[in-house]
Design a protein around this motif. Structure first.
Motif, PDB file in Angstrom:
ATOM      1  N   GLY A 164      -2.398 -63.590  22.133  1.00  0.00           N
ATOM      2  CA  GLY A 164      -2.198 -64.964  22.579  1.00  0.00           C
ATOM      3  C   GLY A 164      -0.924 -65.549  21.994  1.00  0.00           C
ATOM      4  N   LYS A 165      -0.665 -65.209  20.753  1.00  0.00           N
ATOM      5  CA  LYS A 165       0.525 -65.730  20.076  1.00  0.00           C
ATOM      6  C   LYS A 165       1.791 -65.079  20.648  1.00  0.00           C
ATOM      7  N   ALA A 222       2.306 -66.712  23.969  1.00  0.00           N
ATOM      8  CA  ALA A 222       2.716 -68.108  23.904  1.00  0.00           C
ATOM      9  C   ALA A 222       4.135 -68.259  23.364  1.00  0.00           C
ATOM     10  N   SER A 223       4.536 -67.395  22.439  1.00  0.00           N
ATOM     11  CA  SER A 223       5.884 -67.545  21.905  1.00  0.00           C
ATOM     12  C   SER A 223       6.878 -66.701  22.694  1.00  0.00           C
ATOM     13  N   ALA A 224       6.474 -66.227  23.867  1.00  0.00           N
ATOM     14  CA  ALA A 224       7.381 -65.611  24.833  1.00  0.00           C
ATOM     15  C   ALA A 224       8.203 -64.476  24.228  1.00  0.00           C
TER      16      ALA A 224
END
Lengths: 296, 420
Positions: B381-382, B385-387
């Protein structure tokens, strides 16, 4: 006698109480929570109770400060915010002076236009500008005959365009505030200066600016805080930070690193660092004002 | 107050009913729970829900006919706020549903929160469970525990314009190398068109290149991964899809490009069919599996989709298992394809669907050839989310970094994010 005096020294405290309660509830308590979160390992698993909350001390901070990406983003945020503040002030002050010089109808039209820009929600404003500057179908590109030019491809054109939108949305506040300030400058002072042979430029810098200094202080601090925290325009116009993250600002970075990935402890640490930076900037500015003899 | 008491009583019943009687090593969800009453089910709300709802209603009718004195209370929850709803259900057992539908990439988050029940026994006792593809099962398994039954999948394949390729005397590419040469040939002959629409933010378009070369997300700086990324980023160039236009494209934007006729090929999903049919490309395209390195091979695709699961604090786990296996059965998977175009996860169901609708064949073939998944780890997920992956691709596509530099940097971030 002594009782009366004691009562009168207590009176200010009583009078401050409502404000203190409101500030305590709306400001101090969240600040305390922010600080607390920033020293915890707090992710989604802790929110939903799957794992116990763990105290990690300064780990969130050391990881953040040790991250070279954070420093890059911080630097571009500071430069971007500084450019936006300067541009907002220049545009706002210029138009405020213009407002005092033009007749009623143009003044009304200019004010209305500025109010409209101010009233547009940031999301709608950013999206509209995106349409105008669209790579293939945008009005601006067609007008300039540069269809196929992607404004978001180069880091500086992207920052420039987003900066223009930020300035467009925030100059009306500066303009209106300074216009009110200029209108309050006693005419007699300006007349006296004119009689002594001061030109428009000179009377602006040596009469108006000193008189307007308290108003300017508010406008500058407001702008610094707004532009340092810019989120919506960057997030929408550069699709979450631009190509390879070249247009990230601190707020978008915090969102991406922390909230979108549910690392609330890390996000809180970024929030604390941002608050400290803004406090420092504000204090330095207030000190500089005080030193130049102005009481706030 | 009375309601709360009743709920507490029911909960107490559940606990007393299941705890002592179980002989399984862990108190599994299949044991116990009242066999009558209201079963609570959460399914995802979708833009066009009516056909889905009709199929579910049919299943409910069949279920209540076979289970006397039961009712099924189906709630359609909004996809956007699913995370909050699930968190709420994990925290408050009394309000938790029994059966839930959830996105397969959300699995690690729910698993670490400890909210989903082990379905190993349920699937083991379910005759149709053996028809589940191993890849699909793996995508619902977190650290050795099966926490969901894959309900349906969505995969991407290569859409191409039959008219454009025929006009230029080109055949649909049979290897990834041919995909590149075909794309360049199209662009050279039609400079206002892109050969294959690719984008810097289109992670699930890039990953098949990595997987086909033998690389993976967790070893993004390995030689095979780098070879895959080199092939993909080479497509974001003047001779196919210029960086000015394509470096920041998302998957959705490549769908638009193909649908509007601006691109001759695109890596699109079975779920994009309606969007393409609504555009200029309608009736002038065909689909083949995205080819692998050698002719006849298929590049592994990302298997996105939804699972059905049972909540750990479900009050009627036994009923829930019966309803889940009914909804996930061949019959209702095939119905769900008819209703929503969702690809079945049971092999007999997909065979049935292919026989009816040949459009599905390349996608089912892609699933049959083996699909891949993102790391099943809360850290994904991280990373998402941080692409991390889009940033890596964009850095290479815009010439800010070489493949080696960008992958080394990304590998470091991925290692940090994934729990050791």
């Amino acid at each position: 006698m002594s009782r009366a005096r004691r009562a009168s020294t207590r009176a200010p405290l009583w009078l401050l109480l409502p404000a203190a309660v409101v500030l305590g509830g709306l400001f101090l308590y969240p600040m305390y929570q922010l600080g607390l979160l920033s020293v915890l390992d707090f992710t989604q698993a802790q929110v939903s109770g799957g794992q116990p909350t763990r105290f990690v001390g300064a780990e969130n901070y050391t990881r953040l400060l040790g991250d070279s990406r954070f420093w890059e983003v911080l630097l571009s945020t500071v430069l971007f915010a500084a450019a936006c503040v300067l541009a907002t002030l220049a545009v706002g002050a210029g138009l405020a002076v213009l407002l005092t010089r033009v007749s009623r109808i143009p003044r009304l039209l200019l004010s209305l236009a500025a109010m409209a820009a101010w009233a547009v929600p940031a999301v709608s404003g950013s999206t509209t500008w995106m349409f105008l500057f669209d790579t293939d179908l945008g009005f601006v590109n067609q007008l300039l005959g540069i269809e196929g030019f992607n404004w978001m491809y180069d880091r500086y054109t992207a920052f420039g365009l987003v900066g223009a939108v930020v300035v467009w949305a925030s100059f009306p506040f500066v303009m209106v505030t300074l216009y009110a300030g200029i209108e309050a400058v006693p005419k007699s002072v300006l007349e006296a200066a004119a009689l002594d042979g001061a030109g428009a430029w000179r009377s602006f810098w040596q009469i108006m600016v000193p008189i307007l200094r308290p108003v300017l202080a508010i406008v500058v601090i407001q702008s610094v805080i707004w532009d340092f925290k810019v989120f919506t325009q960057i997030y929408i116009m550069t699709r979450g930070g631009g190509l390879a993250g070249q247009n990230l600002t601190l707020n978008v970075y915090a969102y991406q690193q922390a909230f979108a990935s549910s690392e609330y402890g890390r996000g809180a640490a970024i929030g604390v660092v941002m608050t400290l930076i803004l406090l420092a900037v504000t204090l330095v500015y207030l000190r500089a004002l005080r030193r130049s003899g102005e009481q706030l | 107050m009375r309601l709360r008491l009743a709920a507490a009583a029911a909960l107490a019943l559940t606990i007393t009913a299941c705890a002592p009687s179980t002989s399984a090593p862990a108190p599994g969800a299949t044991d116990g729970g009242p066999r009558t009453g209201a079963l609570k089910v959460w399914l995802f709300d979708e833009p066009n829900r009516a056909p889905k709802e009709a199929v579910v209603k049919e299943a409910v009718t069949e279920f209540t006919a076979a289970h006397p004195d039961t009712t099924v209370d189906v709630q359609y929850i909004a996809v956007d706020t699913r995370s909050e709803r699930f968190k709420g259900a994990f925290n408050d057992p009394a309000s938790a549903p029994d059966v839930v539908e959830y996105g397969n990439t959300d699995l690690p988050e729910y698993a670490t929160a400890g909210g989903l029940a082990d379905l190993g026994a349920v699937v083991g006792n379910w005759p149709e469970g053996a028809d589940l593809a191993a890849d699909a099962k793996a995508s619902a398994t977190y650290r050795g525990t099966l926490l969901g039954v894959p309900w349906y999948l969505g995969v991407r394949a290569l859409y191409y314009r039959t008219d454009v390729l025929a006009e230029l005397g080109l055949k649909p590419p049979a290897t990834l190398a041919e995909l590149t040469s075909t794309a360049r040939a199209v662009r050279a002959a039609k400079p206002d068109m892109f050969g294959v629409a690719v984008g810097g933010k289109y992670t699930f378009g890039a990953l098949p290149f990595v997987w086909a070369n033998g690389g993976d997300i967790t070893s993004i700086d390995s030689a095979p991964s780098r070879a895959g990324l080199t092939a993909y980023t080479a497509l974001i160039a003047e001779d196919n899809c210029p960086p000015q236009n394509c470096a920041d494209l998302t998957g959705g934007k490549t769908v638009e490009l193909f649908a509007s006729g601006k691109a001759a090929m695109g890596i699109l999903g079975n779920f994009n069919r309606a969007a393409v049919d609504a555009g200029a490309a309608k009736g002038r395209y065909a689909v083949v599996p995205l080819p692998g390195l050698t002719a006849g091979s298929i590049a592994p695709a990302f298997a996105g989709g939804n699972n059905l699961g049972i909540m750990k604090n479900a009050q009627r786990p036994a009923l829930a298992a019966d309803f889940l296996t009914l909804l996930a059965s061949r019959k209702y998977q095939a119905r769900m394809y008819d209703a929503m175009g969702n690809l079945p996860t049971l092999k007999p169901a997909s065979a049935e669907v292919v026989a009816k609708d040949p459009f599905v064949k390349p996608f089912v073939d892609t699933i049959g050839a083996g699909t891949r998944f993102v790391p099943l780890d809360p850290g994904w997920g991280k990373i998402d989310a941080s692409a991390v992956l889009p940033t890596m691709i964009e850095k290479v596509a815009t010439g800010k970094a070489t493949v080696d530099e960008a992958t080394t940097e990304a590998a470091k971030l991925i290692d940090e994010a994934l729990t050791p």
